[in-house]
Structures are given as structure tokens and as C-alpha cells.
Design an enzyme around this catalytic site. Structure first.
Site, short mmCIF file in Angstrom:
data_model
loop_
_atom_site.label_atom_id
_atom_site.label_comp_id
_atom_site.label_asym_id
_atom_site.label_seq_id
_atom_site.Cartn_x
_atom_site.Cartn_y
_atom_site.Cartn_z
N GLU A 232 49.02 40.66 49.47
CA GLU A 232 48.27 41.13 50.64
C GLU A 232 49.11 40.90 51.89
O GLU A 232 49.75 39.85 52.01
CB GLU A 232 46.94 40.39 50.76
CG GLU A 232 45.98 40.72 49.65
CD GLU A 232 44.62 40.06 49.85
OE1 GLU A 232 43.69 40.74 50.28
OE2 GLU A 232 44.53 38.85 49.60
N HIS A 256 39.84 37.31 39.59
CA HIS A 256 40.38 38.67 39.50
C HIS A 256 41.60 38.80 38.58
O HIS A 256 41.65 39.65 37.71
CB HIS A 256 40.82 39.16 40.89
CG HIS A 256 39.74 39.09 41.92
ND1 HIS A 256 38.43 39.34 41.65
CD2 HIS A 256 39.79 38.79 43.25
CE1 HIS A 256 37.72 39.22 42.76
NE2 HIS A 256 38.52 38.88 43.74
C1 BG6 Z 1 38.42 38.78 47.43
C2 BG6 Z 1 39.11 37.60 48.03
O1 BG6 Z 1 37.71 38.41 46.28
O2 BG6 Z 1 39.38 39.76 47.10
C3 BG6 Z 1 39.91 38.00 49.25
O3 BG6 Z 1 38.16 36.62 48.39
C4 BG6 Z 1 40.85 39.13 48.91
O4 BG6 Z 1 40.63 36.92 49.79
C5 BG6 Z 1 40.10 40.25 48.20
O5 BG6 Z 1 41.42 39.61 50.12
C6 BG6 Z 1 41.07 41.28 47.70
O6 BG6 Z 1 40.34 42.39 47.23
P1 BG6 Z 1 40.98 43.84 47.22
O7 BG6 Z 1 39.96 44.68 46.54
O8 BG6 Z 1 41.23 44.21 48.63
O9 BG6 Z 1 42.25 43.69 46.45
#
Ligand code: BG6
Length: 496
Positions: A232, A256
Site C-alpha cells: 500500500e 487476508h
Molecule cells: C483492511 C486493513 O482490512 O484492509 C487496512 O485494515 C488495509 O489497513 C485494507 O488498508 C486493504 O484493503 P484493500 O481492499 O484496499 O486491499
């Protein structure tokens, strides 16, 4: 030869209709409601995927009436709607079914008010959605149980969706589970992991098991290593207080990315049914080798970006990991000895989530390559989760001209180009699934516990030591130790 029945054929999966129901959102004044839940529900309404009789009841502590809540949510839905197609007339229709109940989650009066509201709206099927601060999840479970709101009338259902994080370690996940079970049966508890709802993550199963040519290669004989990166570019975005307690390992890997790993590595199922898919994912998670405390330093790296300690709500001496890289091994016949390298972090060079499956090199180097080293650029299959959505296969090709010189080229599939249109967001998919009662893409308690068991030795080790943080600059691929982690086994990260 007769064609075996395709286990993933489910023509109704995308046709099915949401039954008449109400969704009660706890934490309606919070970030998730405005960024994800309401935009997803609005989009479902726009796509005519919701029944004519449908209601949303938001609840939080802030005193508001229905009208104020609707007026407050309108610009947020407009802003966070992924398709960008906001329609005033549709909003008016949608907002007429948007209600609000204010109250304290510790107070039984709130649950009585919710019960009254549901009776007034006349919905018997109810989906409760916990999107509050995690410390309130068990309070809500207790109170919903005490108020009898978890009990469904004959022919109707009551369900609960629990947002992540599900506990902050193995013991607290078990305790939360026990409280939920006191109010809801297991089959009505939906533990959400929004990564499983992403089209590109679902497609991993279609790719693996809907095609005949990849599965024979999908094992330790042909795969050298697998790298899962969830990078990110953003920092903690005002979530400093939550994040400093969580850290990257808990926030992204425990849930995740271990679910993604399980999806990439699980065995095929006999049928595409919730229990079968979840059984295989669970089995895979249980096969991940649990590190001994003495192995943590060798297999896991923590990082923190320069500037994290100055973020709002963050302790100036915080030991939080904003970057984590871990090597996992899966102890089963398919994967024994194949490293799974996982890394995630905030403030990395770009937003990019992908899975790179690196195959073994050709056994002999017959040809020269442009960079003189064929074995350094092995065949690579990249499953691109986001923001690019697609799949690429890298292989060598002859460079045109005299002589036999090889160059890596790539074959690319892009969702947008092949299918056009917009893919549903993970929340659209998962909300529909919960409302129709399909838990395939939700995690189960045994999966949650298996992942906590995998990360817990690392968490414990990290908690007991003092890191020299910060150790990486924003805009870089994390601390140098992350490179050394792979170098120990003669590997390197794909794009660092
Ligand atoms: C969330 C986390 O579960 O997932 C965040 O708490 C993270 O910190 C986010 O930014 C990322 O999700 P995505 O769908 O943007 O990859």
C-alpha cells in the site's frame, strides 16, 4: 472420454435474488459504513439486485433521526461509489428505506428500539452487521442474545456478520466465538474477510480448477517459490490509534493474506459448496508449519516507516510493525519445502497486490539470454489482484535476428479488456452472499483459529523484543532485512 462434471458450474450463483430482509448496521456512523457498506448496498439497488421490500437500519451512539442520517450519508455514498454513477432519483428511493436508531450498545434499551424498528418496518429476515470498534463485538453478541434478537421466527432467518479483526490473538478469538455462539448458531455467523470477496481472489479457484492445464504444475515438483505481496502506498490514514495496536501482521497477514495463501495452495474440492470449499481452506491453514520461537528471527521481518510515530494517535515510541514479511512452509505432500514469501506494508512505493508463482528453471541452459542468465528469470505466473486485475505468464522467447538469443516476454490477460464493465466490489459480493445464506466466501472459526496459531509465535516474539524502528523510508520496499530474508535461501523479491 466422458467429460467429468464441472464442480464449479453454478449457473444460479450470479442470478440469485436477495430475499426480503433488513440489514442492521452497528457502527453506522463509522468509516466502513460510509466508505464500503452503504455504497455497496446502493450499487446493488442500482443493479436491481435488492428486493422491493428491503430496509437498512443504522445504529450508533450519535443522536440522529432518520432524515439526518439520510442527509449525512448521501454525500458519502456519492463520494465513495466506485462506479461513480450516482443518481438522485434512485437515491431518493434508496434513502426511503434507510432508518436510524441511536443508542449505547451496552444498554438493553437500544436492542428494544431495534426490535421496535424491525417490527415497524415489518421485516422478519434480519442480517446484523458488526462494524463497530472490535471491543464492542462481544457486547453486541451478548445483548442481541439477551434480547432474543438472534432467534429466528419459523421460516425466517437471523444472521450476524462480524467484521475483522476477529479477536486479537487465539484466546480472544475463542472467547468472542463463545459469546457469538450463545446468541447465534454457527451456520448463521458470517466472519467477513473482504479479500475473499474480491473477484480476482475468487478467480484463483476458477483459474486453478476450471482449467486442466495448470493443476498438474501446481506443486513442489514444478513450483520453486510463491510470493504474495500486498503493498500500500498510503500510511495509516487517521487510523493510527487502531493500527498501533494491530500492526501489519495482524491487520493483513493473519486474515487476508493467509486466506489468499490458502486459496492458492488448497486442494481441489469435490463440489463447489460452502462446507467443501471451507474445509479445504481450513485444512490448508492447518498444514502451515508453526514456527518455533527460535525460528522467528530467521523467517519473519518487521518494519516501521519513518514518520509513523508522528502520526495522529500514535505513541512516539510505538513498536508497531507497519511492514511485515514472513516465510511460511506448508507441510503437506503438495507443498513440502516450497517457501511461501508473504509481505505487506504501508508507505511502500505503490498500491499493488499480487501473487507470483515462480517455476523451476529449465534443467539445462541451451541458449543465451539478453542478460546472460536464464536461470535468474524463471517462468513466472502472476495473479494480479489489484489495482491491475489480470493474470500474466512470463516465459522466454527467441529474440528476432541471427543467433539464438532469448528474452523474457509475457502473455497477459486483463479483466477490463476481456470482460469490459465494472467488477462488483468485494462488499457487494459478500453482502449478497450473506443475505442469500451462502457462506462459501466467509471464514469459519476453525480457519480463524488456525491462522491465529500460525501468526502467534511471531507476534509473541515481536512483543518481547525492542526493535530499532523506524527502519525503512516511505516509498521504499521495506527494511533491507526483508531482502536478506529471501537471500538466505537464494531467492529475491520479484519487483524490489
Ligand atoms: C483492511 C486493513 O482490512 O484492509 C487496512 O485494515 C488495509 O489497513 C485494507 O488498508 C486493504 O484493503 P484493500 O481492499 O484496499 O486491499
Amino acid at each position: 472420454m466422458a467429460e467429468a462434471q464441472n464442480p464449479f458450474a453454478d449457473p444460479l450463483r450470479f442470478e440469485r435474488r436477495v430475499p426480503e430482509c433488513a440489514i442492521v448496521i452497528f457502527g453506522a456512523n463509522g468509516d466502513l459504513t460510509k466508505r464500503k457498506l452503504l455504497p455497496a448496498l446502493y450499487q446493488l439497488a442500482a443493479d436491481r439486485r435488492l428486493p422491493a421490500s428491503f430496509a437498512i437500519v443504522g445504529t450508533s451512539r450519535t443522536a440522529m433521526d432518520d432524515e439526518t442520517f439520510r442527509a449525512k450519508m448521501r454525500p458519502e455514498v456519492q463520494r465513495f461509489l466506485e462506479s461513480g454513477n450516482f443518481d438522485d432519483e434512485l437515491w431518493t428511493h434508496f434513502a426511503a428505506n434507510l432508518h436510524y436508531v441511536a443508542g449505547d450498545m451496552n444498554d438493553p434499551a437500544l436492542y428494544q428500539a431495534i426490535r421496535d424498528k424491525l417490527a415497524q418496518i415489518g421485516q422478519r429476515n434480519v442480517l446484523f452487521y458488526l462494524s463497530t470498534q472490535p471491543s464492542y463485538y462481544s457486547i453486541a453478541a451478548d445483548q442481541l442474545g439477551a434480547a432474543g434478537l438472534g432467534e429466528s421466527a419459523p421460516g425466517a432467518w437471523r444472521r450476524i456478520v462480524v467484521e475483522k479483526p476477529f479477536g486479537h490473538d487465539l484466546a480472544s478469538a475463542g472467547a468472542l466465538n463463545a459469546r457469538l455462539h450463545a446468541a447465534f448458531p454457527e451456520e448463521e455467523i458470517y466472519r467477513i474477510d473482504h479479500y475473499l470477496g474480491k473477484e480476482t481472489v475468487q478467480n484463483i479457484l476458477a483459474f486453478r480448477f476450471g482449467n486442466g492445464i495448470f493443476e498438474p504444475l501446481w506443486n513442489r515438483r514444478y513450483v520453486n517459490n510463491i510470493q504474495i505481496t500486498a503493498a500500500e502506498a498510503i500510511g495509516v490514514e487517521g487510523r493510527g490509534a487502531y493500527y498501533q495496536e494491530a500492526g501489519a501482521l495482524r491487520d493483513m497477514i493473519q486474515n487476508h493474506l493467509l486466506q489468499v495463501l490458502a486459496t492458492v495452495a488448497m486442494e481441489p474440492t469435490a463440489v463447489f459448496e460452502p462446507h467443501a470449499v471451507r474445509d479445504e481452506r481450513a485444512k490448508l491453514l492447518r498444514s502451515i508449519k508453526i514456527m518455533r520461537p527460535s525460528e522467528v528471527a530467521q523467517f519473519a521481518v518487521a518494519g516501521q516507516y519513518h514518520g509513523f510515530r508522528e502520526e495522529l494517535g500514535v505513541d512516539p515510541a510505538a513498536q508497531t510493525d507497519t511492514f511485515a514479511a514472513v516465510t511460511f512452509y506448508v507441510d503437506n505432500w503438495r507443498w513440502a519445502g516450497v517457501p511461501f514469501f508473504i509481505r505487506t506494508g504501508k508507505k511502500l512505493p505503490k498500491r499493488s497486490t499480487d501473487i507470483a508463482i515462480q517455476f523451476n528453471s529449465a534443467p539445462l541452459s541451451l541458449f543465451g539470454s539478453a542478460d546472460g542468465e536464464l536461470s535468474r528469470r524463471p517462468n513466472l505466473l502472476i495473479l494480479r489482484i489489484q489495482p491491475e486485475e489480470g493474470i500474466s505468464l512470463r516465459f522466454f522467447s527467441k529474440h528476432p535476428g541471427s543467433g539464438m538469443h532469448l528474452r523474457p516476454v509475457s502473455m497477459d490477460f486483463k479483466y477490463g479488456a476481456s470482460f469490459g464493465g465494472r467488477s462488483p466490489s468485494a462488499y457487494e459480493t459478500l453482502l449478497v452472499d450473506a443475505m442469500v445464506g451462502d457462506a462459501t466466501l466467509y471464514t469459519r472459526q476453525d480457519m480463524v483459529e488456525a491462522s491465529w496459531k500460525v501468526v502467534e509465535p511471531i507476534l509473541e516474539n515481536w512483543q518481547s523484543q525492542k526493535f530499532h524502528f523506524p527502519n525503512y523510508e516511505p516509498g521504499t520496499w521495506g527494511p533491507v532485512e526483508a531482502d536478506k530474508l529471501l537471500a538466505r535461501t537464494n531467492h529475491q523479491w520479484r519487483n524490489s
